[in-house]
Design an enzyme around this catalytic site. Structure first.
Site, short mmCIF file in Angstrom:
data_model
loop_
_atom_site.label_atom_id
_atom_site.label_comp_id
_atom_site.label_asym_id
_atom_site.label_seq_id
_atom_site.Cartn_x
_atom_site.Cartn_y
_atom_site.Cartn_z
N GLY A 121 13.29 10.63 -12.24
CA GLY A 121 14.61 10.69 -11.60
C GLY A 121 14.60 11.48 -10.30
N CYS A 150 15.41 2.98 -5.90
CA CYS A 150 16.44 3.90 -6.40
C CYS A 150 17.66 3.07 -6.76
CB CYS A 150 16.89 4.88 -5.32
SG CYS A 150 15.64 5.98 -4.73
N ASN A 184 5.55 0.08 -5.63
CA ASN A 184 6.00 1.15 -6.53
C ASN A 184 5.67 0.73 -7.97
OD1 ASN A 184 7.36 3.48 -7.46
ND2 ASN A 184 8.71 3.40 -5.67
N GLY A 201 -1.12 1.52 -6.23
CA GLY A 201 -0.96 1.03 -7.59
C GLY A 201 -2.31 1.01 -8.28
N GLY A 202 -2.55 2.00 -9.13
CA GLY A 202 -3.73 1.99 -9.99
C GLY A 202 -5.04 2.27 -9.31
C1 LIG Z 1 4.94 11.20 -12.02
C2 LIG Z 1 5.21 10.22 -10.91
C3 LIG Z 1 6.19 10.53 -9.96
C4 LIG Z 1 6.44 9.63 -8.92
N1 LIG Z 1 7.40 9.94 -7.99
C5 LIG Z 1 7.62 9.10 -6.96
C6 LIG Z 1 8.57 9.41 -5.96
O1 LIG Z 1 9.20 10.47 -5.95
N2 LIG Z 1 8.76 8.52 -4.95
C7 LIG Z 1 8.07 7.34 -4.88
O2 LIG Z 1 8.27 6.56 -3.94
N3 LIG Z 1 7.14 7.02 -5.81
C8 LIG Z 1 6.91 7.86 -6.83
N4 LIG Z 1 5.96 7.55 -7.76
C9 LIG Z 1 5.18 6.30 -7.62
C10 LIG Z 1 3.82 6.57 -6.96
O3 LIG Z 1 3.99 7.09 -5.66
C11 LIG Z 1 2.97 5.28 -6.87
O4 LIG Z 1 3.56 4.39 -5.95
C12 LIG Z 1 2.85 4.56 -8.20
O5 LIG Z 1 2.67 5.48 -9.24
C13 LIG Z 1 1.69 3.57 -8.21
O6 LIG Z 1 0.48 4.19 -7.90
P1 LIG Z 1 -0.53 4.76 -9.06
O7 LIG Z 1 -0.70 3.66 -10.06
O8 LIG Z 1 -1.79 5.09 -8.32
O9 LIG Z 1 0.14 5.95 -9.64
C14 LIG Z 1 5.69 8.43 -8.81
C15 LIG Z 1 4.70 8.14 -9.77
C16 LIG Z 1 4.45 9.02 -10.80
C17 LIG Z 1 3.37 8.68 -11.79
#
Ligand SMILES: Cc1cc2nc3c(=O)[nH]c(=O)nc-3n(C[C@H](O)[C@H](O)[C@H](O)COP(=O)(O)O)c2cc1C
Length: 308
Positions: free
Chosen positions: A72, A131, A194, A246-247
């Site tokens: 959030g 959002c 995202n 992403g990942g």
């Molecule tokens: C704990 C957590 C908090 C996150 N907070 C935000 C955020 O504040 N704003 C945003 O744009 N994305 C947020 N994300 C998404 C990440 O920036 C990223 O785009 C997404 O997790 C996919 O990448 P990943 O698989 O490498 O984590 C968050 C992800 C995680 C896991």
């Protein structure tokens, strides 16, 4: 060693590996493990016009090859970023991408206005349009062409020359239609993607594992979704700079996103497992370029072979 410089429109990064928003805070904890100046950049936690407390706990849980979160957007607000985090990050020689969020178009614009006047030194702004839009029955901005265009257009107007990268949601039928709406409204590039909507249940208590019930799935589980998204958008808009995310857990994952058409990548969830992983990924990309006798990152970007 290979030249790792990468160019995204008017933004130049000294290498193509950033850390993703919300997974490295504003860099203070991570700086114990990583020289922030060595990263391509840090995309800070999304900031809002006033401090947000976030959702009730539990807000995270592990899933097969990933995690779910429904935080959030807990954050201390844009004034705290401008007064405390940004000067500290710039002193550390970090390349800073500010991430902004809001629940109405006006909230996004007010944050952007503050950054225009107080955010000297930021390299770009990522617009977190995943959002809920209070003016549209809490539908996410990123799920509507109209709402995406409204936020991006007005944020771009407010920020003038600062590059604006809307961060799109993969939870849509046509990502390219949303991308087009964002680009027509003035986006300088796109962040893709995202988190993916998900849900997990504790079978003993029969309760959802997250207090927010539904959350965002991240981590290796979503990497193929991100590669597909970057590929699709790059095919349709080949000249648009893309930050792929992403990942990403290793150099090969990052290289897949670059080959699909991203000019940079952001590493998220993997930071929680190994906070130094982004540095290892930079080294892995350099080794790949040496092995393939590539002189610059532009030789990787979009170099996917579809035929033959
Ligand atoms: C704990 C957590 C908090 C996150 N907070 C935000 C955020 O504040 N704003 C945003 O744009 N994305 C947020 N994300 C998404 C990440 O920036 C990223 O785009 C997404 O997790 C996919 O990448 P990943 O698989 O490498 O984590 C968050 C992800 C995680 C896991």
């Amino acid at each position: 060693m290979a030249d790792l410089t990468t160019t995204l429109g008017t933004m130049e990064l000294h290498n193509p590996v950033l850390v993703a928003s919300g997974t490295f805070g504003a860099g203070r904890e991570g700086s114990a493990f990583v020289d922030l100046g060595k990263l391509g950049g840090i995309i800070v936690k999304s900031m809002t016009i006033t401090p947000w407390k976030g959702k009730p706990t539990p807000r995270m849980c592990e899933t097969p090859s990933g995690m779910l979160n429904a935080i959030g957007i807990q954050n201390k607000g844009v004034d705290h970023f401008i007064g405390e985090d940004l000067p500290w990050l710039l002193k550390k020689k970090a390349t800073v991408v500010a991430s902004i969020a809001g629940n109405t178009v006006d909230e996004f614009v007010r944050v952007a206005d503050k950054l225009r006047t107080g955010g000297r030194g930021i390299a770009a702004v990522e617009v977190n349009i995943s959002c809920p839009n209070l003016e549209d029955r809490n539908n996410m901005f990123s799920h509507s062409k109209k709402a995406t265009a409204a936020v991006v257009g007005q944020v771009k107007d407010a920020l003038k020359k600062v590059p604006v990268f809307p961060k799109l949601s993969p939870n849509v039928t046509s990502l390219s239609e949303i991308a087009e709406a964002a680009l027509d409204a003035g986006a300088d590039g796109l962040s893709l993607v995202n988190t993916v909507f998900g849900m997990s249940i504790d079978v003993e208590t029969r309760r959802p594992k997250l207090a927010g019930v539904i959350g965002g799935l991240s981590g290796p589980a979503i990497h193929p979704v991100a590669v597909r998204a970057v590929h699709e958008v790059h095919q349709n808009f080949p000249h648009v700079p893309i930050i792929g995310q992403g990942g990403v857990a290793n150099a090969e994952d990052a290289l897949q996103l670059l080959l699909a058409g991203a000019s940079a990548v952001a590493v998220g969830t993997q930071n929680f497992i190994n906070p130094r992983v982004s540095i290892e990924i930079i080294e892995g990309i350099a080794a790949y370029m040496d092995r393939h006798k590539m002189a610059g990152v532009s030789e990787i970007v979009g170099a996917l072979k579809l035929e033959g």
